[in-house]
Design an enzyme around this catalytic site. Sequence first.
Site, PDB file in Angstrom:
ATOM      1  N   SER A 102       0.809  -1.220   0.000  1.00 23.64           N
ATOM      2  CA  SER A 102       0.000   0.000   0.000  1.00 23.64           C
ATOM      3  C   SER A 102       0.843   1.271   0.000  1.00 23.64           C
ATOM      4  O   SER A 102       0.492   2.262   0.630  1.00 23.64           O
ATOM      5  CB  SER A 102      -0.948  -0.002   1.198  1.00 23.64           C
ATOM      6  OG  SER A 102      -0.240  -0.045   2.428  1.00 23.64           O
ATOM      7  N   GLY A 103       1.967   1.238  -0.730  1.00 17.04           N
ATOM      8  CA  GLY A 103       2.718   2.458  -0.981  1.00 17.04           C
ATOM      9  C   GLY A 103       2.216   3.120  -2.246  1.00 17.04           C
ATOM     10  O   GLY A 103       1.116   2.828  -2.732  1.00 17.04           O
ATOM     11  N   ALA A 107       3.079   2.767  -5.357  1.00 13.39           N
ATOM     12  CA  ALA A 107       2.849   1.860  -6.479  1.00 13.39           C
ATOM     13  C   ALA A 107       1.573   1.055  -6.283  1.00 13.39           C
ATOM     14  O   ALA A 107       0.736   0.953  -7.191  1.00 13.39           O
ATOM     15  CB  ALA A 107       4.045   0.921  -6.651  1.00 13.39           C
ATOM     16  N   GLU A 123      18.596  17.478  -7.625  1.00 10.12           N
ATOM     17  CA  GLU A 123      19.296  16.541  -6.756  1.00 10.12           C
ATOM     18  C   GLU A 123      20.440  15.911  -7.526  1.00 10.12           C
ATOM     19  O   GLU A 123      20.631  16.177  -8.725  1.00 10.12           O
ATOM     20  CB  GLU A 123      18.322  15.499  -6.206  1.00 10.12           C
ATOM     21  CG  GLU A 123      17.257  16.126  -5.312  1.00 10.12           C
ATOM     22  CD  GLU A 123      16.254  15.135  -4.755  1.00 10.12           C
ATOM     23  OE1 GLU A 123      16.484  13.911  -4.897  1.00 10.12           O
ATOM     24  OE2 GLU A 123      15.239  15.569  -4.194  1.00 10.12           O
ATOM     25  N   HIS A 134      22.162   4.883   0.349  1.00  8.19           N
ATOM     26  CA  HIS A 134      22.035   6.334   0.415  1.00  8.19           C
ATOM     27  C   HIS A 134      23.253   6.892   1.124  1.00  8.19           C
ATOM     28  O   HIS A 134      23.656   6.380   2.180  1.00  8.19           O
ATOM     29  CB  HIS A 134      20.761   6.733   1.157  1.00  8.19           C
ATOM     30  CG  HIS A 134      20.373   8.157   0.927  1.00  8.19           C
ATOM     31  ND1 HIS A 134      21.056   9.217   1.502  1.00  8.19           N
ATOM     32  CD2 HIS A 134      19.394   8.711   0.170  1.00  8.19           C
ATOM     33  CE1 HIS A 134      20.498  10.357   1.113  1.00  8.19           C
ATOM     34  NE2 HIS A 134      19.493  10.079   0.303  1.00  8.19           N
ATOM     35  N   ARG A 176      24.896   8.444  -6.489  1.00  2.00           N
ATOM     36  CA  ARG A 176      24.892   8.010  -5.098  1.00  2.00           C
ATOM     37  C   ARG A 176      25.939   6.951  -4.783  1.00  2.00           C
ATOM     38  O   ARG A 176      26.531   6.963  -3.697  1.00  2.00           O
ATOM     39  CB  ARG A 176      23.505   7.480  -4.728  1.00  2.00           C
ATOM     40  CG  ARG A 176      22.467   8.570  -4.561  1.00  2.00           C
ATOM     41  CD  ARG A 176      21.120   7.999  -4.222  1.00  2.00           C
ATOM     42  NE  ARG A 176      20.170   9.068  -3.905  1.00  2.00           N
ATOM     43  CZ  ARG A 176      18.899   8.875  -3.603  1.00  2.00           C
ATOM     44  NH1 ARG A 176      18.417   7.635  -3.580  1.00  2.00           N
ATOM     45  NH2 ARG A 176      18.103   9.880  -3.329  1.00  2.00           N
ATOM     46  N   HIS A 178      19.374   1.559   0.992  1.00  2.00           N
ATOM     47  CA  HIS A 178      18.255   2.469   0.752  1.00  2.00           C
ATOM     48  C   HIS A 178      17.247   1.932  -0.253  1.00  2.00           C
ATOM     49  O   HIS A 178      16.047   1.912   0.016  1.00  2.00           O
ATOM     50  CB  HIS A 178      18.804   3.802   0.262  1.00  2.00           C
ATOM     51  CG  HIS A 178      17.777   4.874   0.076  1.00  2.00           C
ATOM     52  ND1 HIS A 178      16.918   5.269   1.079  1.00  2.00           N
ATOM     53  CD2 HIS A 178      17.479   5.661  -1.008  1.00  2.00           C
ATOM     54  CE1 HIS A 178      16.132   6.237   0.636  1.00  2.00           C
ATOM     55  NE2 HIS A 178      16.438   6.480  -0.627  1.00  2.00           N
ATOM     56  N   ARG A 214      20.050   3.910  -9.153  1.00  2.00           N
ATOM     57  CA  ARG A 214      18.854   4.729  -9.345  1.00  2.00           C
ATOM     58  C   ARG A 214      19.174   6.223  -9.297  1.00  2.00           C
ATOM     59  O   ARG A 214      19.877   6.696  -8.402  1.00  2.00           O
ATOM     60  CB  ARG A 214      17.818   4.411  -8.256  1.00  2.00           C
ATOM     61  CG  ARG A 214      16.556   5.268  -8.337  1.00  2.00           C
ATOM     62  CD  ARG A 214      15.555   4.849  -7.285  1.00  2.00           C
ATOM     63  NE  ARG A 214      16.009   5.125  -5.937  1.00  2.00           N
ATOM     64  CZ  ARG A 214      15.797   6.272  -5.289  1.00  2.00           C
ATOM     65  NH1 ARG A 214      15.159   7.261  -5.878  1.00  2.00           N
ATOM     66  NH2 ARG A 214      16.228   6.422  -4.060  1.00  2.00           N
TER      67      ARG A 214
END
Length: 502
Positions: A8-9, A11, A110, A224, A268, A328, A363
């Site tokens: 239930s995020g 996506a 970012e 991260h 990252r 992360h 990513r």
Amino acid sequence: MNVVVVGSGIAGLTAALHAHEAGHAVTVVTKGALGDGCTGFAQGGVAGIYGPADSAAQHAADTIDAGAGLSDAAAVDVLVQDAAERIAELIARGVAFDRSPDGELLLGREAAHSHARIVHAGGDATGAAIAHALVAATRRAPITVVEAAFLADLVIEDGIARGIRVLVDGALSDLGADAVILATGGAGHLYAHTTNPVGTTGDGIAAALRAGAAVADLEFMQFHPTVLAEGSAFLISEAVRGEGATLIDVDGRRFVFDTHPDGELAPRDVVSRAIARQAAAQGSPVRLDATMLGAPVLAHRFPTIDRVTRERGFDWAMHAIPVTPAAHYLMGGVVTDLDGRTSIPGLFAVGEVARTGVHGANRLASNSLLEGAVFGARAATAVGMPWKPSPAPLPADTRSATIAGTAGARPHRDGSPFSRPALQRLMWDDVGLLRTDEGLKRALDAVIRWRSTAPAPATVAEREDANLLLLAGATASAALARTESVGAHYREPVASPLLETV
């Protein structure tokens, strides 16, 4: 059709809402409460709003560059072309992205982005704003919600996904479906240090593996760079460096430029490894210096970080704060096509549980929330279509997850018995930021030994442990198979003690 969405995020709820709006009967099954998971913790934003000097093509180029060239170009094209529509949809569902006094969306930049193209909500509370809006929309819709339900396994009949097996209040039961959409997130709790909330134990990927679904790229775990190095893990958003904060050593020197010309705004994986090496060299954590931004800017732009750091005893407007990398985001997962279809008919995967091909080996910041929204919507549309053949064969430079024994590795430490902390430390030391052939073999042998003596799981915690062990073995195997260093997967020629001091 009867559609079951597991997770239930962003996506999962995007998929559930689109499936409902397409006329399907939808049930959302979630491990905790509706909206729990990583989405609500996301401090970064959603990439995909392009100014006059920017474009979807440039966003795609940045994504592929950050992915070390291993991103699937077709998947990246889908991501960037659908971005504006999905952001507009989030706004329509109630997400109040930050705007200038004249009403224009504020765009941030970012690491590894060539332009400012990222929208945020509440400064550093984008994920929380999205989760709140999507949960509210789901509650308003006639969507069945089953909370506190653990995904034990997929129900496969004649090679087709027909539902899920769930554990609720200690009892197993089957929930039938015409289509199952996995949206269970990643596996950050494979590692001793992670930004992920408790419960992110790779349940969906493990269930897919047991069912025989194609899984790939598990070796690509993104770490991260900046998590507060004291107390429980708390992420310091990449956007802080995007606004001008710097990483400094004990002498106040910006050391990341020794590794990459973009310094703190390098990809990252580069920044994380630079931090790990510098921390080892100086015997203490490196520091993130945001003092040049000033207290008013920090409090307004990053209210959550400002509050938490002060609660932890740091005045980051006056002093640099200690940071360390942490696990992360998992770039690999269940292999899908451009509409979320997996290699098992009737089974879809979206969000971090999926390997869409967008992220490649690393990513690009603020592409994950976007990916969840884009591919969640696409999977919901595909549910009502005739099933297409399984995803195309993977490129030659990807590795499917397999588990096999190794020879010639030293036994893991003292042959200690299994515990989750022991597994997490093993993965951090030997399958983490800096890897060696010997360390990977040692880790795999330890996992195989632990799995061979593990009792049949019964409780939620025991099933989580079993899932973590399965994924640990698959991850170490995938890392062994990829002998070259690329993106987040970095192999050193000799064992490195660097992470012991991180």
